[in-house]
Design a protein around this motif. Structure first.
Motif, PDB file in Angstrom:
ATOM      1  N   MET A   1       0.841  -1.181   0.000  1.00  0.00           N
ATOM      2  CA  MET A   1       0.000   0.000   0.000  1.00  0.00           C
ATOM      3  C   MET A   1       0.886   1.244   0.000  1.00  0.00           C
ATOM      4  SD  MET A   1      -3.028   0.774   2.625  1.00  0.00           S
ATOM      5  CE  MET A   1      -3.290   2.429   3.151  1.00  0.00           C
ATOM      6  N   THR A   2       0.587   2.173  -0.841  1.00  0.00           N
ATOM      7  CA  THR A   2       1.366   3.399  -0.950  1.00  0.00           C
ATOM      8  C   THR A   2       0.927   4.394   0.109  1.00  0.00           C
ATOM      9  OG1 THR A   2       1.552   3.088  -3.321  1.00  0.00           O
ATOM     10  CG2 THR A   2       1.973   5.297  -2.493  1.00  0.00           C
ATOM     11  N   PRO A   3       1.876   4.928   0.886  1.00  0.00           N
ATOM     12  CA  PRO A   3       1.503   5.929   1.886  1.00  0.00           C
ATOM     13  C   PRO A   3       0.921   7.170   1.216  1.00  0.00           C
ATOM     14  CG  PRO A   3       3.772   5.195   2.199  1.00  0.00           C
ATOM     15  CD  PRO A   3       3.294   4.648   0.883  1.00  0.00           C
ATOM     16  N   PRO A   4       0.005   7.861   1.880  1.00  0.00           N
ATOM     17  CA  PRO A   4      -0.553   9.084   1.303  1.00  0.00           C
ATOM     18  C   PRO A   4       0.503  10.179   1.286  1.00  0.00           C
ATOM     19  CG  PRO A   4      -1.346   8.784   3.536  1.00  0.00           C
ATOM     20  CD  PRO A   4      -0.560   7.551   3.183  1.00  0.00           C
ATOM     21  N   PRO A   5       0.290  11.205   0.481  1.00  0.00           N
ATOM     22  CA  PRO A   5       1.226  12.330   0.490  1.00  0.00           C
ATOM     23  C   PRO A   5       1.222  12.998   1.863  1.00  0.00           C
ATOM     24  CG  PRO A   5      -0.713  12.828  -0.847  1.00  0.00           C
ATOM     25  CD  PRO A   5      -0.820  11.401  -0.439  1.00  0.00           C
ATOM     26  N   ALA A   6       2.279  13.697   2.139  1.00  0.00           N
ATOM     27  CA  ALA A   6       2.411  14.368   3.432  1.00  0.00           C
ATOM     28  C   ALA A   6       2.611  15.862   3.205  1.00  0.00           C
ATOM     29  CB  ALA A   6       3.590  13.776   4.190  1.00  0.00           C
ATOM     30  N   ARG A   7       2.470  16.603   4.296  1.00  0.00           N
ATOM     31  CA  ARG A   7       2.698  18.045   4.278  1.00  0.00           C
ATOM     32  C   ARG A   7       3.716  18.373   5.359  1.00  0.00           C
ATOM     33  NH1 ARG A   7      -2.071  19.654   6.402  1.00  0.00           N
ATOM     34  NH2 ARG A   7      -2.512  17.477   6.761  1.00  0.00           N
ATOM     35  N   TYR A   8       4.405  19.472   5.194  1.00  0.00           N
ATOM     36  CA  TYR A   8       5.346  19.898   6.230  1.00  0.00           C
ATOM     37  C   TYR A   8       5.350  21.407   6.337  1.00  0.00           C
ATOM     38  CZ  TYR A   8       8.942  21.345   2.855  1.00  0.00           C
ATOM     39  OH  TYR A   8       9.636  21.979   1.849  1.00  0.00           O
ATOM     40  N   ALA A   9       5.715  21.864   7.526  1.00  0.00           N
ATOM     41  CA  ALA A   9       5.860  23.298   7.780  1.00  0.00           C
ATOM     42  C   ALA A   9       6.949  23.470   8.826  1.00  0.00           C
ATOM     43  CB  ALA A   9       4.549  23.894   8.270  1.00  0.00           C
ATOM     44  N   THR A  10       7.514  24.654   8.841  1.00  0.00           N
ATOM     45  CA  THR A  10       8.574  24.993   9.781  1.00  0.00           C
ATOM     46  C   THR A  10       8.150  26.210  10.582  1.00  0.00           C
ATOM     47  OG1 THR A  10      10.230  24.129   8.249  1.00  0.00           O
ATOM     48  CG2 THR A  10      11.032  25.591   9.989  1.00  0.00           C
ATOM     49  N   ALA A  11       8.424  26.174  11.881  1.00  0.00           N
ATOM     50  CA  ALA A  11       8.120  27.305  12.759  1.00  0.00           C
ATOM     51  C   ALA A  11       9.374  27.689  13.526  1.00  0.00           C
ATOM     52  CB  ALA A  11       7.012  26.923  13.740  1.00  0.00           C
ATOM     53  N   ALA A  12       9.439  28.932  13.906  1.00  0.00           N
ATOM     54  CA  ALA A  12      10.536  29.410  14.750  1.00  0.00           C
ATOM     55  C   ALA A  12      10.248  28.997  16.189  1.00  0.00           C
ATOM     56  CB  ALA A  12      10.655  30.921  14.649  1.00  0.00           C
ATOM     57  N   THR A  13      11.260  28.444  16.862  1.00  0.00           N
ATOM     58  CA  THR A  13      11.153  28.113  18.282  1.00  0.00           C
ATOM     59  C   THR A  13      12.424  28.639  18.964  1.00  0.00           C
ATOM     60  OG1 THR A  13      12.280  25.960  18.199  1.00  0.00           O
ATOM     61  CG2 THR A  13       9.898  25.974  17.729  1.00  0.00           C
ATOM     62  N   PRO A  14      12.432  28.775  20.273  1.00  0.00           N
ATOM     63  CA  PRO A  14      13.640  29.269  20.946  1.00  0.00           C
ATOM     64  C   PRO A  14      14.909  28.478  20.610  1.00  0.00           C
ATOM     65  CG  PRO A  14      11.790  29.445  22.424  1.00  0.00           C
ATOM     66  CD  PRO A  14      11.296  28.704  21.199  1.00  0.00           C
ATOM     67  N   PRO A  15      14.855  27.121  20.498  1.00  0.00           N
ATOM     68  CA  PRO A  15      16.085  26.420  20.136  1.00  0.00           C
ATOM     69  C   PRO A  15      16.464  26.540  18.654  1.00  0.00           C
ATOM     70  CG  PRO A  15      14.612  24.971  21.367  1.00  0.00           C
ATOM     71  CD  PRO A  15      13.836  26.189  20.980  1.00  0.00           C
ATOM     72  N   GLY A  16      15.546  27.027  17.824  1.00  0.00           N
ATOM     73  CA  GLY A  16      15.822  27.154  16.398  1.00  0.00           C
ATOM     74  C   GLY A  16      14.636  26.678  15.575  1.00  0.00           C
ATOM     75  N   PRO A  17      14.793  26.656  14.233  1.00  0.00           N
ATOM     76  CA  PRO A  17      13.681  26.245  13.377  1.00  0.00           C
ATOM     77  C   PRO A  17      13.265  24.809  13.672  1.00  0.00           C
ATOM     78  CG  PRO A  17      15.701  26.488  12.092  1.00  0.00           C
ATOM     79  CD  PRO A  17      16.006  26.946  13.480  1.00  0.00           C
ATOM     80  N   PHE A  18      11.944  24.593  13.741  1.00  0.00           N
ATOM     81  CA  PHE A  18      11.374  23.287  14.054  1.00  0.00           C
ATOM     82  C   PHE A  18      10.454  22.909  12.905  1.00  0.00           C
ATOM     83  CE2 PHE A  18       8.111  20.573  16.028  1.00  0.00           C
ATOM     84  CZ  PHE A  18       8.909  19.632  16.656  1.00  0.00           C
ATOM     85  N   THR A  19      10.752  21.768  12.269  1.00  0.00           N
ATOM     86  CA  THR A  19       9.951  21.299  11.142  1.00  0.00           C
ATOM     87  C   THR A  19       9.177  20.065  11.548  1.00  0.00           C
ATOM     88  OG1 THR A  19      11.507  22.223   9.543  1.00  0.00           O
ATOM     89  CG2 THR A  19      10.048  20.473   8.742  1.00  0.00           C
ATOM     90  N   VAL A  20       7.949  20.005  11.086  1.00  0.00           N
ATOM     91  CA  VAL A  20       7.098  18.848  11.361  1.00  0.00           C
ATOM     92  C   VAL A  20       6.519  18.345  10.040  1.00  0.00           C
ATOM     93  CG1 VAL A  20       5.070  20.268  11.892  1.00  0.00           C
ATOM     94  CG2 VAL A  20       5.229  17.966  12.809  1.00  0.00           C
TER      95      VAL A  20
END
Length: 178
Positions: A1-20
């Motif tokens: 089974m093929t995984p569905p497409p995903a999305r990502y975004a990056t936010a500024a946090t005190p330790p540095g850029p955080f991507t999810v």
């Protein structure tokens, strides 16, 4: 089974850029596949289990899950507790990642205590491996596990980030009822 497409975004946090990186869960909401202190999504995709790894990811300006990250850094260190996460591996690692989510903010475990919490007190190296292989940093708080001598131990995103997270949680941890 093929995984569905995903999305990502990056936010500024005190330790540095955080991507999810998120995919859509069965209820239609977002589920975290990977996250960490980088602005390079390419650094996150290899840690996603091959059966969950998306074929492609789409950048978006903002994801709702980042509201929990903002709340965490604003002082609500429990805001990340209920964010859905999907990781896959063998039974011990999957169980260990669930157990990691029960380590309270402001009350870090040692690797030995974490192994015992997982029901395998002699499996200290396996417990450390679960932390090292965790793809969903912050949401599965592997930063809450310290070396047996009380040192920081390792952290994929650097010990300076780990120290900053632990200090933040110590300052903002909920006070347990007496």
């Amino acid at each position: 089974m093929t995984p569905p497409p995903a999305r990502y975004a990056t936010a500024a946090t005190p330790p540095g850029p955080f991507t999810v990186v998120v995919t859509t869960g069965p209820d239609g909401g977002d589920v975290v596949l990977a996250s960490g202190w980088t602005d390079d999504v390419g650094a996150l995709l290899p840690v996603v289990h091959r059966s969950l790894r998306p074929n492609w990811v789409e950048h978006v300006d903002r994801l709702p899950v980042l509201d929990a990250v903002d709340a965490f850094f604003a002082g609500d260190v429990t805001a990340i507790d209920d964010v859905p996460v999907r990781q896959r591996s063998g039974p011990f690692l999957e169980d260990a990642w669930e157990v990691l989510r029960t380590v309270p903010a402001g009350e870090p475990d040692t690797y030995a205590a974490f192994a015992a919490r997982c029901g395998r007190p002699a499996a200290v190296r396996a417990a450390a491996n679960a932390c090292a292989r965790n793809a969903a940093a912050l949401f599965v708080p592997c930063h809450r596990v310290l070396g047996s001598g009380g040192g920081l131990g390792g952290f994929r995103w650097g010990t300076a980030v780990k120290a900053q997270l632990l200090e933040h949680e110590a300052r903002h941890a909920p006070v347990a009822a007496a």
